[in-house]
Structures are given as C-alpha cells and as structure tokens.
Scaffold this motif. Structure first.
Motif, PDB file in Angstrom:
ATOM      1  N   PHE A 156      -6.874   1.613   1.135  1.00 24.09           N
ATOM      2  CA  PHE A 156      -5.731   2.553   0.649  1.00 24.09           C
ATOM      3  C   PHE A 156      -5.751   3.576   1.894  1.00 24.09           C
ATOM      4  O   PHE A 156      -4.467   4.161   1.971  1.00 24.09           O
ATOM      5  N   LEU A 157      -6.671   3.977   2.480  1.00 21.99           N
ATOM      6  CA  LEU A 157      -6.528   5.053   3.662  1.00 21.99           C
ATOM      7  C   LEU A 157      -5.568   4.527   4.666  1.00 21.99           C
ATOM      8  O   LEU A 157      -4.836   5.399   5.319  1.00 21.99           O
ATOM      9  N   ASP A 158      -5.509   3.256   5.031  1.00 18.00           N
ATOM     10  CA  ASP A 158      -4.595   2.761   6.168  1.00 18.00           C
ATOM     11  C   ASP A 158      -3.112   3.027   5.578  1.00 18.00           C
ATOM     12  O   ASP A 158      -2.156   3.445   6.285  1.00 18.00           O
ATOM     13  N   VAL A 159      -3.049   2.835   4.352  1.00 21.63           N
ATOM     14  CA  VAL A 159      -1.620   2.993   3.749  1.00 21.63           C
ATOM     15  C   VAL A 159      -1.210   4.553   4.015  1.00 21.63           C
ATOM     16  O   VAL A 159      -0.023   4.928   4.200  1.00 21.63           O
ATOM     17  N   ILE A 160      -2.091   5.638   3.606  1.00 19.97           N
ATOM     18  CA  ILE A 160      -1.917   7.103   3.768  1.00 19.97           C
ATOM     19  C   ILE A 160      -1.475   7.153   5.179  1.00 19.97           C
ATOM     20  O   ILE A 160      -0.638   8.022   5.509  1.00 19.97           O
ATOM     21  N   ASP A 161      -2.341   6.515   6.275  1.00 22.03           N
ATOM     22  CA  ASP A 161      -1.989   6.853   7.544  1.00 22.03           C
ATOM     23  C   ASP A 161      -0.559   6.323   7.953  1.00 22.03           C
ATOM     24  O   ASP A 161       0.137   6.995   8.681  1.00 22.03           O
ATOM     25  N   ASN A 162      -0.138   5.085   7.430  1.00 26.93           N
ATOM     26  CA  ASN A 162       1.258   4.969   7.862  1.00 26.93           C
ATOM     27  C   ASN A 162       2.221   5.467   7.175  1.00 26.93           C
ATOM     28  O   ASN A 162       3.523   6.002   7.668  1.00 26.93           O
ATOM     29  N   LEU A 163       1.880   6.126   6.034  1.00 27.13           N
ATOM     30  CA  LEU A 163       2.850   7.289   5.569  1.00 27.13           C
ATOM     31  C   LEU A 163       3.075   8.245   6.342  1.00 27.13           C
ATOM     32  O   LEU A 163       4.237   8.966   6.527  1.00 27.13           O
TER      33      LEU A 163
END
Length: 200
Positions: free
Chosen positions: A92-99
């Motif tokens: 999930f943290l990768d998604v936050i990074d992309n956002l």
C-alpha cells in the motif's frame, strides 16, 4: 513269632492363626494374622495403586506438553498473520508514494485545481484506511533519529547547533504501532568540521 510293630512318631503342627499358642516351637516363623489370599489381594491393590500414580504422572506430563505445544502454535500463527499483514501494508505504501508524486506533478504543472484536490482527497482517504490498521506516518521534523530515519543525503551547515537536523524528506516513513514499518528517507544537516578561521 509275634510281629513287631514300630511306631513312627508323627508331629502335627496346626498353622491356623487361631490355633497357635504361646508355646509354639521357637524355630517356626510367626505367621501373619491374615489369611494368605487377603495378603495377596493387598499386594495386588498396592501394585495397582503404584501403576495408577505412574499413569497419572505420565498423563500430567503429556497434558503439560500438549498445552505448551498449543501455546507455541498460537504464537507462530499470530506471528505469521502479523508478517502477512505487514507485507500487504508495505505494498500500500507504494500507492501512497505514487499519489504523492502525482500531487507534486499537478502542483508544478499548474493543472486544474480540481484534479489536484481530487488526488489529495484520494491520498487522505488512503491514509485514513492505513490508520484504521494502526499505521501512521513517521514524523520527519526535528533531529535525525537512526531508529526511525534513514539519511540519504547530507546538507553542510556552518552552525554546529544545526548539526543532525532533518531539512528534507525524500520518502515518507511509516510505523505500525510503535514499530517502524519503513524508515523515512531524509536529508540531514552536517556541521562543517573545519573551523572558519582555518578555511583557505
């Protein structure tokens, strides 16, 4: 001729306990006051009691070993579940990074405020979901903490009082409860070790 008779002396010993008298021959062992079959039954009962105690001890040991094995299994299952939960959260943290990158790109490109606001709302919603799983961002302000931060760049400063301060965040870090899930990648100040009077 008259037939001679030889009498053979016969001695009868009454072994019944009630027939014994105090003038019994001293070489005889005193017999028990109980019949033989009662003594045999008592011996068998004592042996059974010993076996029962032995089985009871073995049962208690086996029961204790079973309880210990069950407790170990529960700990292992809980550890495996926690490990699986952490692996999912890290993805999930990768998604936050992309956002975060999308928000930064929208700000720099001066695109419509609606797009920027929408992406920011998605990010906030995602962070709220993480908080429901006891996952929170790591504070990356103030002094550098090697337990929670990872320095990826150094910014030289002249003032020794500013040494070891975080001046920028390259990637946000997160914690789960009190444990670090992913350290924050930060830029840290480093005081110039050469005195100003000696500089060329």
């Amino acid at each position: 001729m008259a037939e001679e008779r030889h009498e053979i002396p016969v001695k009868v010993v009454d072994r019944r306990w009630w027939a014994r008298s105090e003038d019994a021959p001293p070489d005889e062992k005193p017999s028990s006051s109980k019949p033989t079959y009662v003594e045999e039954l008592e011996r068998q009962i004592a042996e059974k009691d010993r076996q029962i105690q032995e089985y009871l001890t073995k049962y208690r040991e086996a029961s204790q070993e079973f309880d210990n094995a069950r407790a170990r299994m529960r700990k292992e299952i809980a550890r495996d579940a926690e490990r699986g939960r952490r692996e999912v959260i890290v993805t999930f943290l990768d998604v936050i990074d992309n956002l975060d990158r999308a928000i930064d790109a929208a700000r720099s490109a001066a695109t419509a405020d609606v797009l920027l606001e929408g992406v920011a709302m998605v990010r906030q919603q995602f962070l709220a979901k993480l908080e429901s799983l006891d996952v929170f961002p790591i504070d990356a302000a103030g002094a550098f903490d090697p337990q929670r931060h990872e320095a990826v760049s150094v910014v030289p400063v002249a003032d020794p009082a500013q040494d070891g301060q975080i001046v920028g965040v390259v990637r946000q870090g997160y914690r789960i409860g009190e444990d670090v899930l992913r350290p924050a990648l930060v830029a840290v100040t480093k005081a110039d070790s050469v005195p100003s009077g000696l500089k060329p």
